[in-house]
Design a protein around this motif. Structure first.
Motif, short mmCIF file in Angstrom:
data_model
loop_
_atom_site.label_atom_id
_atom_site.label_comp_id
_atom_site.label_asym_id
_atom_site.label_seq_id
_atom_site.Cartn_x
_atom_site.Cartn_y
_atom_site.Cartn_z
N LYS A 37 50.97 31.27 22.44
CA LYS A 37 52.21 31.10 23.16
C LYS A 37 53.38 31.14 22.19
CE LYS A 37 51.64 28.93 27.64
NZ LYS A 37 51.99 27.80 28.49
N THR A 39 43.91 37.89 32.65
CA THR A 39 44.68 39.05 33.09
C THR A 39 44.00 39.79 34.24
OG1 THR A 39 43.62 40.38 31.37
CG2 THR A 39 45.75 39.39 30.83
N GLN A 41 45.03 32.08 36.93
CA GLN A 41 45.52 33.42 36.63
C GLN A 41 46.98 33.57 37.06
OE1 GLN A 41 43.90 36.55 38.97
NE2 GLN A 41 44.72 38.19 37.69
N GLY A 65 49.50 31.63 34.94
CA GLY A 65 49.58 31.98 33.51
C GLY A 65 49.15 30.82 32.63
N THR A 66 48.12 30.08 33.07
CA THR A 66 47.64 28.91 32.33
C THR A 66 46.86 29.32 31.09
OG1 THR A 66 47.47 27.71 34.42
CG2 THR A 66 46.32 26.76 32.53
N GLU A 67 47.14 28.66 29.99
CA GLU A 67 46.37 28.92 28.77
C GLU A 67 45.00 28.26 28.91
OE1 GLU A 67 46.53 27.78 24.06
OE2 GLU A 67 48.43 28.14 25.07
N PHE A 116 44.45 34.00 28.13
CA PHE A 116 45.21 34.11 29.37
C PHE A 116 44.48 35.12 30.26
CE2 PHE A 116 48.14 32.65 26.20
CZ PHE A 116 48.86 31.66 26.86
#
Length: 387
Positions: free
Chosen positions: A308, A283, A255, A258-260, A281
């Motif tokens: 992205k 949140t 988290q 910001g890892t996909e 992502f």
């Protein structure tokens, strides 16, 4: 989240070293190019000043308002100060030329340029090797994830889901025993009021997709208590050998970074509903500790579905010649030629092809040469351009 190996660190160190050497070589080469430019500028400026002084000796203006110069019958002699100044300027020119032509300076410039070229090649090679290793690790990680998912699907009949990084290089996966999954799709409708009726919509824009999952994290001991598993199996009861606290830390790091992510729920029997999404992502991440369960944590995760952004560089395009279209962009004009026949005139051709006699003359020359046959050959001299 990526856990980097010794080999990856070695490959990355090569890239870093190659980039550092390229920066150093570019800086040195830039210094030499700057020195070369300064020498050329000195030669040019000094020569212009000498020419200007010599011009004043040989030419003059009769009136201040005259633009043209008049040549003197007898050159005006230079003053002692002017001679000294010209001598100083010429000395500077000679020194600059001597340095530019010297073998040492040429060799220095050539070596600097060569080092930059070699450094660029080494950096490109280092990046390529690192990217190949990353690609290889990613493929291995996907195989490991698929194997773990299959193993868990065979063992558990509970609502079951997994989460991993889209570009994983480690095969790290967190398994969640989902108790509820929800998907929310939002759109924004632009409305405006009208008299004596309900508002009217003129535009609807999709604003987002939100996935919310509530479930449980279990460690191996909790899994052994709830489901049977092989004692000598690497993953115990099909769960990773990590505490629930460590699994939660993995989720939290995804988290924060910001890892996909890829989320896939496994409802073993076919026909059941499930959620499977890439490009997620995280949140929101919440854990609930309302009961003292050992080796178990209830969590709630919120995901935003999004792609992205990619930076697209515009390619340089050549300017098209031709008339502008209504939109303002130029349309490329196509040339058209025709064979000259008896009875043709420039005036008639201009009318037929929507051009002018003047334009036809510019393209083809005088009609006296182009519209009459060659007296010796009995043929018209050439084809005519009409567009």
């Amino acid at each position: 989240m990526a856990v980097y190996t010794k080999q990856w660190r070695a490959e990355q160190a090569k890239v870093k070293s190659a980039r550092s050497k390229l920066t150093s070589a570019s800086k040195k080469n830039g210094s030499i190019l700057s020195e070369k430019a300064n020498l050329k500028a000195t030669i040019s400026a000094n020569q212009k000043e000498i020419d200007s002084l010599n011009k004043g000796v040989n030419y003059y203006r009769k009136k201040k308002s005259d633009k043209k110069l008049t040549k003197r019958k007898t050159p005006k002699p230079l003053t002692a100060a002017q001679k000294k100044h010209i001598s100083t300027l010429q000395t500077q020119i000679d020194k600059a030329n001597a340095k530019l032509k010297s073998s040492d300076f040429k060799s220095k410039a050539s070596n600097a340029s060569s080092k930059v070229s070699n450094a660029q090649k080494k950096l490109s090679s280092a990046k390529s090797e690192r990217d190949k290793y990353e690609s290889k690790r990613h493929k291995t990680a996907l195989k490991r994830i698929a194997a773990q998912r299959k193993q868990n699907a065979e063992r558990f009949l509970a609502p079951h889901a997994s989460l991993h990084a889209t570009n994983s290089m480690t095969g790290l996966e967190v398994f969640i025993f989902a108790s509820s999954e929800s998907e929310s799709n939002e759109s924004e409708a632009t409305t405006y009021p009208i008299d004596h009726d309900d508002p009217v919509v003129d535009h609807v824009r999709r604003t987002g997709k939100t996935i919310t999952v509530t479930g449980w994290l279990f460690d191996q001991k909790a899994g052994d208590r709830l489901w049977s598993g092989k004692k000598d199996d690497v993953s115990g009861a099909g769960l990773v050998a990590k505490t629930v606290q460590k699994q939660f830390q993995n989720l939290r790091k995804w988290q924060f970074d910001g890892t996909e992510l890829v989320y896939k729920s496994d409802w073993v029997k076919p026909g059941f509903n499930h959620i499977y999404y890439k490009h997620l992502f995280m949140t929101g991440l919440e854990k609930t500790l309302d009961a003292p369960y050992k080796g178990m944590i209830q969590i709630t995760m919120t995901f935003q579905f999004a792609y992205k952004a990619q930076v697209v560089t515009k390619k340089k395009t050549k300017k098209n010649s031709g008339k502008k279209s209504k939109s303002g962009t130029k349309k490329k004009s196509k040339k058209k030629t025709i064979a000259v026949k008896y009875g043709m005139t420039y005036w008639g051709l201009a009318k037929t092809y929507h051009t002018t006699v003047t334009q036809l003359r510019k393209w083809n020359g005088s009609e006296k040469k182009t519209m009459y046959p060659d007296p010796k050959m009995g043929k018209y001299p050439k084809r005519l351009r009409v567009k």
